[in-house]
Scaffold this motif. Sequence first.
Motif, mmCIF file in Angstrom:
data_model
loop_
_atom_site.group_PDB
_atom_site.id
_atom_site.type_symbol
_atom_site.label_atom_id
_atom_site.label_comp_id
_atom_site.label_asym_id
_atom_site.label_seq_id
_atom_site.Cartn_x
_atom_site.Cartn_y
_atom_site.Cartn_z
ATOM 1 N N CYS A 192 0.882 -1.160 0.000
ATOM 2 C CA CYS A 192 0.000 0.000 0.000
ATOM 3 C C CYS A 192 0.923 1.215 0.000
ATOM 4 N N TYR A 193 0.469 2.311 -0.593
ATOM 5 C CA TYR A 193 1.307 3.496 -0.608
ATOM 6 C C TYR A 193 0.472 4.752 -0.400
ATOM 7 N N THR A 194 1.137 5.759 0.071
ATOM 8 C CA THR A 194 0.613 7.115 0.101
ATOM 9 C C THR A 194 1.620 7.949 -0.662
ATOM 10 N N GLY A 195 1.165 8.673 -1.657
ATOM 11 C CA GLY A 195 2.059 9.473 -2.486
ATOM 12 C C GLY A 195 1.678 10.939 -2.435
ATOM 13 N N LYS A 196 2.690 11.775 -2.519
ATOM 14 C CA LYS A 196 2.456 13.214 -2.532
ATOM 15 C C LYS A 196 3.355 13.834 -3.596
ATOM 16 N N ALA A 197 2.741 14.612 -4.472
ATOM 17 C CA ALA A 197 3.495 15.347 -5.495
ATOM 18 C C ALA A 197 3.450 16.820 -5.133
ATOM 19 N N GLU A 198 4.621 17.428 -5.026
ATOM 20 C CA GLU A 198 4.713 18.850 -4.698
ATOM 21 C C GLU A 198 5.494 19.564 -5.778
#
Length: 127
Positions: free
Chosen positions: A49-55
């Motif tokens: 499972c993953y949590t991704g954040k693009a900034e």
Amino acid sequence: MAKVLWAIITMAACFILVEPLKCKKCSVGILGKCLFSSQQACSNSEDRCYTGKAEFNITGVLGFETAGCLANSSCVNSTGSVLGVTYTITRTCCSTDLCSAASTPHLPATTALSAALLVFAWARAMF
């Protein structure tokens, strides 16, 4: 002999009946809140499972979040550039059911819509 046979059948059933990993899924998240969340059963090739954040590095604040299933080999951070604007993608992975941190929407609908329109307007102005 019968006990050994039952033990083998029981062990085989444990491997056959293994359920797939379940993850929290977030298709679109803004300002730390998921706008469309659900649960997802991962495929055999997706073992995390993953949590991704693009900034976008130009803003330092504004980013987009996603969550769901991912292959372990894809659990890496990356950077890139779009039309001269650099971005950073950070992925946090885990391997237990529902461990991804896709938060449910707690924003009022007007706030979420305003945030989405702000992102759209900013993106149009930048590109």
